[in-house]
Design an enzyme around this catalytic site. Structure first.
Site, PDB file in Angstrom:
ATOM      1  N   ASP A  40      -3.312 -18.110   1.388  1.00 56.72           N
ATOM      2  CA  ASP A  40      -4.455 -18.810   0.779  1.00 56.72           C
ATOM      3  C   ASP A  40      -5.018 -19.857   1.741  1.00 56.72           C
ATOM      4  O   ASP A  40      -6.229 -19.981   1.918  1.00 56.72           O
ATOM      5  CB  ASP A  40      -4.074 -19.429  -0.579  1.00 56.72           C
ATOM      6  CG  ASP A  40      -2.678 -20.026  -0.600  1.00 56.72           C
ATOM      7  OD1 ASP A  40      -1.884 -19.736   0.319  1.00 56.72           O
ATOM      8  OD2 ASP A  40      -2.372 -20.800  -1.519  1.00 56.72           O
TER       9      ASP A  40
ATOM     10  N   LYS B 104       3.115 -15.262   2.118  1.00 55.75           N
ATOM     11  CA  LYS B 104       3.043 -15.991   0.846  1.00 55.75           C
ATOM     12  C   LYS B 104       4.483 -16.331   0.468  1.00 55.75           C
ATOM     13  O   LYS B 104       4.990 -15.958  -0.604  1.00 55.75           O
ATOM     14  CB  LYS B 104       2.339 -15.091  -0.192  1.00 55.75           C
ATOM     15  CG  LYS B 104       2.011 -15.786  -1.491  1.00 55.75           C
ATOM     16  CD  LYS B 104       0.878 -16.790  -1.392  1.00 55.75           C
ATOM     17  CE  LYS B 104       0.683 -17.533  -2.697  1.00 55.75           C
ATOM     18  NZ  LYS B 104      -0.156 -18.733  -2.564  1.00 55.75           N
TER      19      LYS B 104
ATOM     20  N   ASP C   5     -11.336  -8.289   7.351  1.00 59.34           N
ATOM     21  CA  ASP C   5     -12.723  -8.198   6.873  1.00 59.34           C
ATOM     22  C   ASP C   5     -13.383  -9.573   6.879  1.00 59.34           C
ATOM     23  O   ASP C   5     -14.532  -9.714   7.266  1.00 59.34           O
ATOM     24  CB  ASP C   5     -12.777  -7.613   5.451  1.00 59.34           C
ATOM     25  CG  ASP C   5     -13.031  -6.116   5.488  1.00 59.34           C
ATOM     26  OD1 ASP C   5     -12.759  -5.504   6.542  1.00 59.34           O
ATOM     27  OD2 ASP C   5     -13.504  -5.553   4.479  1.00 59.34           O
TER      28      ASP C   5
ATOM     29  N   TYR D 125       0.822  -1.218   0.000  1.00 62.83           N
ATOM     30  CA  TYR D 125       0.000   0.000   0.000  1.00 62.83           C
ATOM     31  C   TYR D 125       0.857   1.270   0.000  1.00 62.83           C
ATOM     32  O   TYR D 125       0.373   2.346  -0.306  1.00 62.83           O
ATOM     33  CB  TYR D 125      -0.943   0.023   1.203  1.00 62.83           C
ATOM     34  CG  TYR D 125      -2.068  -1.002   1.128  1.00 62.83           C
ATOM     35  CD1 TYR D 125      -2.172  -1.871   0.054  1.00 62.83           C
ATOM     36  CD2 TYR D 125      -3.011  -1.104   2.129  1.00 62.83           C
ATOM     37  CE1 TYR D 125      -3.176  -2.810  -0.024  1.00 62.83           C
ATOM     38  CE2 TYR D 125      -4.027  -2.041   2.065  1.00 62.83           C
ATOM     39  CZ  TYR D 125      -4.108  -2.895   0.990  1.00 62.83           C
ATOM     40  OH  TYR D 125      -5.107  -3.822   0.923  1.00 62.83           O
TER      41      TYR D 125
ATOM     42  N   ASP E  83      -5.591  -6.719   5.568  1.00 62.36           N
ATOM     43  CA  ASP E  83      -6.778  -5.983   5.122  1.00 62.36           C
ATOM     44  C   ASP E  83      -7.886  -6.977   4.783  1.00 62.36           C
ATOM     45  O   ASP E  83      -9.044  -6.844   5.184  1.00 62.36           O
ATOM     46  CB  ASP E  83      -6.382  -5.157   3.882  1.00 62.36           C
ATOM     47  CG  ASP E  83      -7.422  -4.113   3.526  1.00 62.36           C
ATOM     48  OD1 ASP E  83      -8.420  -4.006   4.246  1.00 62.36           O
ATOM     49  OD2 ASP E  83      -7.217  -3.408   2.522  1.00 62.36           O
TER      50      ASP E  83
END
Ligand code: NAD
Length: 364
Positions: free
Chosen positions: A224, A192, A252, A141, A248
């Site tokens: 994942d 990852k 959620d 980001y 992020d």
């Protein structure tokens, strides 16, 4: 104890829920003999209206002097024009940056009485009690360079940079292990590492930190797999730590385990220590300014009140006081009291003031 707290009500239902939290803070001060000195300042849309900027200097100065900051919410249709030169969210981002708030903390604890609000079966949710640490100021980001350009084939292309330095990973991993030590002593790090170089550094650095905490179990999960395990075995997690992008998404996803946004607190912690030697932090409910119900006195104050409890625990070291508030909220929900957003059909819905009154009765 004496502590300075800056209150930032903001927009929409922000002032209503902050008002409820302040009342409870005062009661806790009286009950436990603490002096909480509060100052209220504008941020977001109201600050734009009053001063022309979303984060006035006065607001920032007060937050920098405070031991902790409590924020309601910012934004609303009045300030939504995409062409506007200033926007309410800039106030929030500016404050996070100025206070160096690098770690976002999200507890996930579905309440037994409200499990029906989650799309997951109750049998999966019983006993879930996790704390997610999302790195907040680094990663893709903020990474440079980032660019949109025309490539050699004349086609538009764009790229971002996912970058982490060792020190950025060290500070959030340390925080996660420290707090895991006060909980069930397990850290799950999500990355990852099978594909991304930045994730390999993340994993190596987390392992370094883990070596200093031999009594804490470290589990590494690829992102994942983590998103699946969060739904298939959520109660196995204690503390989860991950980078900005994955955090992020995962935070959620995790809010679906509780299903009731009005109840969920969050915290953002910085590196600076405050006057009581704890990280200075900003505490806010995960919900927004809910313009559709603003000013009606019906907003659910629980997310804000639980954010305040997190503030007492993480920025002021007042664990017993935080637990007192959390237990009071639990008792009120167990007794069947509900605001409109969590009431089932036919159940009586309490207003903001009535709901906080019930919580205060439990505190006394
Ligand atoms: P929202 O969270 O404000 O509202 C979503 C829905 O949930 C609405 O129907 C609302 O009435 C309800 N709701 C939310 N909190 C509630 C509460 N405490 N009690 C009862 N009901 C509640 O999200 P949105 O509608 O997408 O956004 C509204 C505004 O808030 C936008 O301007 C957005 O940018 C802003 N926002 C701010 C923050 C923040 O300040 N951190 C976070 C998210 C959204």
């Amino acid at each position: 104890m004496k502590a300075k707290i800056t209150l930032l009500p903001g927009d929409g239902i922000g002032p209503e829920v902050i008002g409820a939290a302040q009342e409870i803070l005062n009661k806790i001060g009286e009950k436990f003999g603490h002096e909480f000195e509060t100052e209220s300042h504008h941020i977001g849309g109201i600050a734009i209206d009053e001063t022309g900027v979303p984060l006035p200097d006065e607001t920032l100065a007060s937050c920098k002097k405070a031991d902790a900051v409590l924020l309601g919410a910012v934004g609303g249709p009045k300030w939504d024009d995409p062409d506007a030169a200033v926007r309410p969210e800039q106030g929030l981002l500016g404050l996070r940056k100025a206070l160096g708030l690098f770690a976002n903390l999200r507890p996930v604890q579905p309440h037994p009485e409200l499990m029906g609000a989650s799309p997951l079966k109750e049998s999966y949710l019983e006993g879930v009690d996790m704390l997610i640490f999302r790195e907040l100021t680094g990663g893709v980001y903020f990474g440079e360079p980032r660019e949109k350009r025309i490539n050699k084939n004349g086609e538009e292309e764009a790229f971002d940079t996912m970058i982490y330095s060792e020190s950025e990973v060290l500070r959030i991993a340390k925080l996660a292990f420290e707090i895991a030590g006060e909980r069930r002593k397990k850290v799950t790090s999500v990355d990852k590492a099978n594909v991304l170089e930045s994730s390999r550094l993340w994993r190596k650095t987390v392992a370094k930190v883990a070596a200093d905490y031999p009594d804490i179990e470290l589990e590494n999960l690829l992102v994942d797999a983590a998103t699946m395990h969060l739904l298939s075995r959520p109660r196995d997690f204690d503390v989860m730590v991950t980078m900005n992008l994955f955090g992020d998404i995962i935070t959620d996803e995790s809010s679906m385990l509780t299903g009731s946004m009005g109840n969920m607190p969050s915290a953002a912690l910085g590196e600076d220590l405050n006057s009581v030697g704890k990280p200075r932090g900003m505490y806010e409910p995960i919900h927004g300014s809910a313009p559709d119900i603003a000013g009606k006195g019906i907003a659910n104050p629980v997310g804000m009140i639980l954010s305040m409890a997190m503030m007492l625990r993480h920025s002021l070291g007042l664990n017993a006081e935080a637990e007192t508030i959390e237990k009071a909220v639990d008792s009120v929900l167990n007794a069947g009291h509900r605001t409109g957003d969590i009431a089932k059909e036919g159940e009586k819905a309490l207003g903001t003031a009535e709901m906080s009154e019930k919580i205060i009765e439990e505190l006394l």
